[in-house]
Design a protein around this motif. Structure first.
Motif, PDB file in Angstrom:
ATOM      1  N   UNK A 113       0.821  -1.210   0.000  1.00 31.67           N
ATOM      2  CA  UNK A 113       0.000   0.000   0.000  1.00 31.67           C
ATOM      3  C   UNK A 113       0.855   1.260   0.000  1.00 31.67           C
ATOM      4  N   UNK A 114       1.891   1.264   0.819  1.00 32.13           N
ATOM      5  CA  UNK A 114       2.726   2.467   0.932  1.00 32.13           C
ATOM      6  C   UNK A 114       3.791   2.532  -0.140  1.00 32.13           C
ATOM      7  N   UNK A 115       4.006   1.445  -0.873  1.00 31.42           N
ATOM      8  CA  UNK A 115       5.145   1.351  -1.780  1.00 31.42           C
ATOM      9  C   UNK A 115       5.172   2.430  -2.855  1.00 31.42           C
ATOM     10  N   UNK A 116       4.057   2.740  -3.540  1.00 38.18           N
ATOM     11  CA  UNK A 116       4.136   3.797  -4.563  1.00 38.18           C
ATOM     12  C   UNK A 116       4.615   5.130  -4.005  1.00 38.18           C
ATOM     13  N   UNK A 117       4.177   5.472  -2.802  1.00 38.27           N
ATOM     14  CA  UNK A 117       4.624   6.724  -2.191  1.00 38.27           C
ATOM     15  C   UNK A 117       6.112   6.703  -1.909  1.00 38.27           C
ATOM     16  N   UNK A 118       6.611   5.581  -1.384  1.00 33.27           N
ATOM     17  CA  UNK A 118       8.047   5.464  -1.148  1.00 33.27           C
ATOM     18  C   UNK A 118       8.823   5.567  -2.456  1.00 33.27           C
ATOM     19  N   UNK A 119       8.317   4.898  -3.492  1.00 29.06           N
ATOM     20  CA  UNK A 119       8.995   4.933  -4.787  1.00 29.06           C
ATOM     21  C   UNK A 119       9.078   6.368  -5.314  1.00 29.06           C
ATOM     22  N   UNK A 120       7.997   7.134  -5.146  1.00 28.09           N
ATOM     23  CA  UNK A 120       8.026   8.505  -5.653  1.00 28.09           C
ATOM     24  C   UNK A 120       8.951   9.398  -4.831  1.00 28.09           C
ATOM     25  N   UNK A 121       9.045   9.157  -3.530  1.00 26.75           N
ATOM     26  CA  UNK A 121      10.034   9.899  -2.735  1.00 26.75           C
ATOM     27  C   UNK A 121      11.446   9.537  -3.171  1.00 26.75           C
ATOM     28  N   UNK A 122      11.677   8.253  -3.469  1.00 31.05           N
ATOM     29  CA  UNK A 122      12.984   7.832  -3.969  1.00 31.05           C
ATOM     30  C   UNK A 122      13.254   8.438  -5.343  1.00 31.05           C
ATOM     31  N   UNK A 123      12.229   8.491  -6.196  1.00 31.19           N
ATOM     32  CA  UNK A 123      12.384   9.094  -7.514  1.00 31.19           C
ATOM     33  C   UNK A 123      12.756  10.571  -7.387  1.00 31.19           C
ATOM     34  N   UNK A 124      12.089  11.290  -6.476  1.00 30.01           N
ATOM     35  CA  UNK A 124      12.433  12.683  -6.260  1.00 30.01           C
ATOM     36  C   UNK A 124      13.867  12.848  -5.800  1.00 30.01           C
ATOM     37  N   UNK A 125      14.319  11.950  -4.921  1.00 33.58           N
ATOM     38  CA  UNK A 125      15.711  11.984  -4.465  1.00 33.58           C
ATOM     39  C   UNK A 125      16.658  11.679  -5.619  1.00 33.58           C
ATOM     40  N   UNK A 126      16.307  10.684  -6.406  1.00 33.06           N
ATOM     41  CA  UNK A 126      17.135  10.264  -7.541  1.00 33.06           C
ATOM     42  C   UNK A 126      17.321  11.387  -8.550  1.00 33.06           C
ATOM     43  N   UNK A 127      16.295  12.196  -8.745  1.00 35.31           N
ATOM     44  CA  UNK A 127      16.365  13.268  -9.731  1.00 35.31           C
ATOM     45  C   UNK A 127      17.195  14.455  -9.263  1.00 35.31           C
ATOM     46  N   UNK A 128      17.445  14.549  -7.952  1.00 33.68           N
ATOM     47  CA  UNK A 128      18.070  15.767  -7.436  1.00 33.68           C
ATOM     48  C   UNK A 128      19.422  15.559  -6.772  1.00 33.68           C
ATOM     49  N   UNK A 129      19.710  14.365  -6.252  1.00 28.93           N
ATOM     50  CA  UNK A 129      20.960  14.159  -5.524  1.00 28.93           C
ATOM     51  C   UNK A 129      21.712  12.957  -6.081  1.00 28.93           C
ATOM     52  N   UNK A 130      23.017  13.127  -6.290  1.00 29.22           N
ATOM     53  CA  UNK A 130      23.817  12.083  -6.934  1.00 29.22           C
ATOM     54  C   UNK A 130      24.245  10.976  -5.978  1.00 29.22           C
ATOM     55  N   UNK A 131      24.639  11.321  -4.775  1.00 29.00           N
ATOM     56  CA  UNK A 131      25.164  10.327  -3.836  1.00 29.00           C
ATOM     57  C   UNK A 131      24.728  10.695  -2.428  1.00 29.00           C
ATOM     58  N   UNK A 132      23.459  10.556  -2.115  1.00 30.79           N
ATOM     59  CA  UNK A 132      22.971  10.970  -0.792  1.00 30.79           C
ATOM     60  C   UNK A 132      23.535  10.101   0.321  1.00 30.79           C
ATOM     61  N   UNK A 133      23.864  10.749   1.444  1.00 30.61           N
ATOM     62  CA  UNK A 133      24.301   9.984   2.602  1.00 30.61           C
ATOM     63  C   UNK A 133      23.075   9.524   3.399  1.00 30.61           C
ATOM     64  N   UNK A 134      23.315   8.899   4.540  1.00 30.41           N
ATOM     65  CA  UNK A 134      22.212   8.367   5.327  1.00 30.41           C
ATOM     66  C   UNK A 134      21.231   9.430   5.778  1.00 30.41           C
ATOM     67  N   UNK A 135      21.745  10.598   6.162  1.00 30.78           N
ATOM     68  CA  UNK A 135      20.858  11.681   6.605  1.00 30.78           C
ATOM     69  C   UNK A 135      19.982  12.169   5.458  1.00 30.78           C
ATOM     70  N   UNK A 136      20.565  12.299   4.272  1.00 32.35           N
ATOM     71  CA  UNK A 136      19.795  12.770   3.119  1.00 32.35           C
ATOM     72  C   UNK A 136      18.699  11.783   2.747  1.00 32.35           C
ATOM     73  N   UNK A 137      19.007  10.493   2.847  1.00 32.63           N
ATOM     74  CA  UNK A 137      17.990   9.472   2.570  1.00 32.63           C
ATOM     75  C   UNK A 137      16.870   9.544   3.600  1.00 32.63           C
ATOM     76  N   UNK A 138      17.243   9.675   4.869  1.00 32.98           N
ATOM     77  CA  UNK A 138      16.228   9.774   5.923  1.00 32.98           C
ATOM     78  C   UNK A 138      15.344  10.995   5.714  1.00 32.98           C
TER      79      UNK A 138
END
Length: 502
Positions: A113-138
């Motif tokens: 149920x929550x997976x599409x939302x997580x995927x879109x947050x990951x997609x947003x991160x993927x489009x903007x940051x090249x090598x996020x650290x743990x804090x950036x992912x959180x």
């Protein structure tokens, strides 16, 4: 010049709507009109992330990507922007985007149920940051809740997606990957063209009216002419008026398209943040000058909320538990108010007259907040902002404290102690401040300041905290401030420093 046509892009496809209710949420339109049911409804208030989508817009010649909560975004606010949902990530031949493939390979989904939302947050991160650290992912995942999988495999997926092949299809390449990507340039060109005119969007519907002027002067004139209209910024609060309170909003005047209200500038010793600047962009501008606000930034709601909500909106809302106000009051910020073609400035603390009562005339609005840039030597200026809440992330404050102490040769010359959650408004502790001026901040001064808080505040008990707890916390935060001034870090700071070293 005006237009009644709502125009935005969905997967590069032109969407043109002429008859739309101004308070139609993006979530409802996606699910009910477009059949895009991958975007889920969980909480309908921007807290769970099941509805996360990504919006791209043209800004200063670049594509800017933002993850936002579709459940509280009104559809007309998409005018001139590009929208991407979880269905957008599917390649032409059915291949998975790296964010999706990583969730599969890392076992990041159970019930789904929550997976599409997580995927879109990951997609947003993927489009903007090249090598996020743990804090950036959180930070990127801070607005998404999962009740069965657990977060470790999802965090693993956030790192794994960068090790997978780049996506095919028509999606623009990430900013960090290839600035000359044809798809990215084509999308940017289209968005620039869509926003080249100066037409005011003015949608009139049986359910209400939505007006989005393109200039500050037009916006001010519109608000002055329609003083009973509701001013809309990021809709992170007003959106709930519709989804939770089912309120009718006859006329919305949206400030997000006025060019001057999207600006950040520095002049005459002030950092000026205009009314439409998002919280995320505002903190990015503030932190180089006040790094002590890093904790406030990371704990202020979630990334999708900060991507939509505005700093001036948080200020204008006037909530007694708004996190930004105590810190800004301690700094010495001021607000610029506008009515028609006239402006006036006043200290931020003077804006609040009582619970949900502000020094705003009919037709007047907060044009910008101004933050002083001049600081004394760091060894003579102690500034801190601390939030106390039941949860570390995405929680309303029980008490928020902003402290600014200026001292010379051990003698306090200036003290600004501001609290949220202790009164009907964000408020300075004037009696406690007076006990510190002109003397060392020693044990005796601390004792006097702690006692003086009882003269400054008579806090209430509610579901977040009791009155006794709030007073104890406020007094203990003064003790923490005393320890910091004396050069003795608190236990919390010692733990954080040790963690940083490892």
């Amino acid at each position: 010049m005006t237009t009644a046509e709502l125009h935005f892009l969905l997967d590069g496809r032109d969407i043109r709507l002429h008859q739309v209710s101004p308070t139609t949420t993006l979530l409802n339109w996606l699910r009910e009109d477009e059949g895009r049911t991958g975007t889920k409804e969980g909480c309908a208030e921007g807290d769970c992330g099941a509805c996360t989508v990504v919006v791209a817009e043209a800004r200063d010649g670049e594509l800017v990507w933002r993850s936002v909560n579709a459940c509280i975004q009104f559809l007309p606010t998409l005018h001139g922007k590009a929208l991407f949902t979880v269905e957008s990530l599917r390649a032409a031949k059915g291949g998975l985007h790296p964010a999706q493939a990583a969730m599969v390979s890392c076992h990041g989904s159970q019930c789904g149920f929550c997976t599409p939302g997580f995927v879109m947050s990951l997609f947003g991160l993927y489009q903007t940051e090249a090598a996020p650290d743990g804090d950036a992912v959180a930070d990127a995942l801070s607005g998404n809740l999962c009740r069965c999988t657990g977060y470790r495999p999802i965090v693993d997926a956030a790192h794994e997606m960068y090790r997978l092949p780049a996506p095919g299809g028509e999606l623009p390449a990430p900013q960090w990957q290839d600035a000359s990507d044809p798809a990215a340039q084509a999308l940017l060109d289209r968005l620039v063209h869509m926003n080249a005119d100066d037409a005011t969007l003015d949608i009139v519907h049986a359910d209400g009216r939505f007006t989005a002027p393109r200039s500050l002067d037009e916006f001010a004139s519109c608000v002055a002419t329609h003083p009973d209209a509701t001013i809309l910024a990021g809709s992170t609060d007003i959106g709930l008026w519709v989804t939770k309170q089912f309120r009718a909003l006859p006329h919305l005047i949206y400030l997000g398209r006025a060019r001057e209200l999207n600006r950040i500038s520095e002049a005459d010793g002030w950092l000026e943040i205009a009314a439409a600047v998002t919280l995320e962009d505002a903190f990015e501008a503030i932190l180089p000058h006040y790094p002590e606000l890093t904790e406030l930034w990371r704990r202020f709601a979630s990334r999708p909320i900060r991507n939509a909500g505005t700093l001036c909106g948080n200020i204008a809302n006037g909530s007694p538990i708004g996190d930004s106000m105590p810190a800004l009051i301690a700094i010495g910020a001021e607000v610029v108010l506008r009515h028609g073609d006239r402006t006036r400035a006043l200290p931020l603390e003077a804006l609040y007259l009582g619970y949900q009562k502000k020094d705003l005339a009919q037709g007047e609005f907060v044009q910008c907040v101004r933050i002083p840039l001049a600081r004394g030597p760091l060894d003579e200026h102690l500034f801190r902002a601390w939030k106390i809440s039941k949860r570390q992330d995405q929680d309303i404050s029980a008490v928020f404290a902003g402290f600014s102490i200026i001292h010379h040769h051990g003698i306090v010359s200036s003290a600004r102690l501001a609290f949220g959650g202790m009164a009907a408004t964000p408020k300075r502790a004037s009696h406690a401040e007076a006990t510190l001026i002109g003397r060392p901040f020693d044990a005796a001064a601390l004792s006097d300041a702690r006692a003086a808080l009882a003269l400054d505040f008579q806090p209430l008990s509610d579901m977040r905290a009791s009155a006794e707890y709030r007073m104890n916390v406020a007094q203990n935060l003064l003790t923490r401030l005393h320890h910091e001034l004396a050069g003795h870090p608190t236990r919390i700071d010692s733990v954080e420093a040790d963690h940083a070293q490892h």
